[in-house]
Write an enzyme that holds these catalytic residues in place. Structure first.
Site, PDB file in Angstrom:
ATOM      1  N   ARG A  42      17.179 -10.972 -26.506  1.00  0.00           N
ATOM      2  CA  ARG A  42      16.570  -9.920 -25.681  1.00  0.00           C
ATOM      3  C   ARG A  42      15.335  -9.311 -26.332  1.00  0.00           C
ATOM      4  O   ARG A  42      14.446  -8.825 -25.644  1.00  0.00           O
ATOM      5  CB  ARG A  42      17.619  -8.874 -25.313  1.00  0.00           C
ATOM      6  CG  ARG A  42      18.666  -9.460 -24.345  1.00  0.00           C
ATOM      7  CD  ARG A  42      19.752  -8.470 -23.989  1.00  0.00           C
ATOM      8  NE  ARG A  42      20.551  -8.071 -25.121  1.00  0.00           N
ATOM      9  CZ  ARG A  42      21.676  -8.656 -25.517  1.00  0.00           C
ATOM     10  NH1 ARG A  42      22.136  -9.690 -24.860  1.00  0.00           N
ATOM     11  NH2 ARG A  42      22.334  -8.213 -26.556  1.00  0.00           N
ATOM     12  N   GLU A  96      32.325  -8.195 -37.187  1.00  0.00           N
ATOM     13  CA  GLU A  96      33.658  -7.601 -37.274  1.00  0.00           C
ATOM     14  C   GLU A  96      34.642  -8.567 -37.926  1.00  0.00           C
ATOM     15  O   GLU A  96      35.448  -8.181 -38.763  1.00  0.00           O
ATOM     16  CB  GLU A  96      34.133  -7.210 -35.870  1.00  0.00           C
ATOM     17  CG  GLU A  96      35.395  -6.388 -35.869  1.00  0.00           C
ATOM     18  CD  GLU A  96      35.769  -5.920 -34.482  1.00  0.00           C
ATOM     19  OE1 GLU A  96      36.874  -5.370 -34.362  1.00  0.00           O
ATOM     20  OE2 GLU A  96      34.987  -6.121 -33.536  1.00  0.00           O
TER      21      GLU A  96
END
Length: 180
Positions: free
Chosen positions: A64, A101
């Protein structure tokens, strides 16, 4: 940025609850991109902000950041450099790992991405849509420095400030929308 323009941009971003998993409030920028008034307001603001920054390149983070970075680079008559996920660039690259994570990911840039004809150190603006925990952006700023350029600032359309991602970056941070 004035409050009216900021409101145009903020109101153009759709929020999708529980995507991609429960508890996440996903910021969908596709509604900003398909809204000409909002997108042009954003790009005009960024052009006004960065036209006097003595920049040589705009670097956008996959994917993006490419959308905003390429448009901004075009308006400022600067080169655009993609910072991509590992394995997507065809020439010699430098890569940087960052924590997720559960595990690691990696971004890379061409080793000669920020070359200047006079041999001096290039000034670069890093741009992406969202700053959350700062892992990807931090890796990208380190890459810029490792290939011999100066990351003048990192710019984000949205910053989730409560996640403290800006604390991980070794460069000034500018965000259009900052959620505390």
């Amino acid at each position: 940025m004035n409050e009216q323009d900021k409101k145009i941009i903020e109101e153009s971003i759709r929020v999708i609850p529980d995507f991609p998993k429960k508890g996440i409030m996903f910021k969908d920028i596709t509604t900003l991109l398909n809204n000409p008034k909002a997108y042009n307001t954003l790009i005009s603001h960024l052009v006004d902000r960065y036209k006097k920054y003595d920049l040589d390149y705009i670097a956008g983070i996959d994917a993006r950041g490419f959308i905003f970075g390429a448009a901004l680079a075009s308006h400022l008559n600067l080169g655009f450099v993609p910072i991509r996920k590992k394995g997507k660039l065809p020439y010699t690259t430098v890569s940087e790992k960052y924590s997720l994570e559960y595990g690691f990911d990696e971004v890379e840039v061409h080793i000669d991405a920020f070359t200047k004809k006079d041999g001096s150190k290039a000034n670069v603006l890093l741009i992406d849509d969202l700053l959350a925990t700062g892992g990807t952006a931090s890796a990208a700023t380190r890459l810029i420095e490792r290939v011999g350029a100066n990351c003048k600032e990192a710019c984000f359309i949205i910053e989730l400030a409560f996640l403290k991602g800006a604390d991980k970056l070794n460069t000034p941070v500018y965000s259009i929308i900052k959620e505390q």
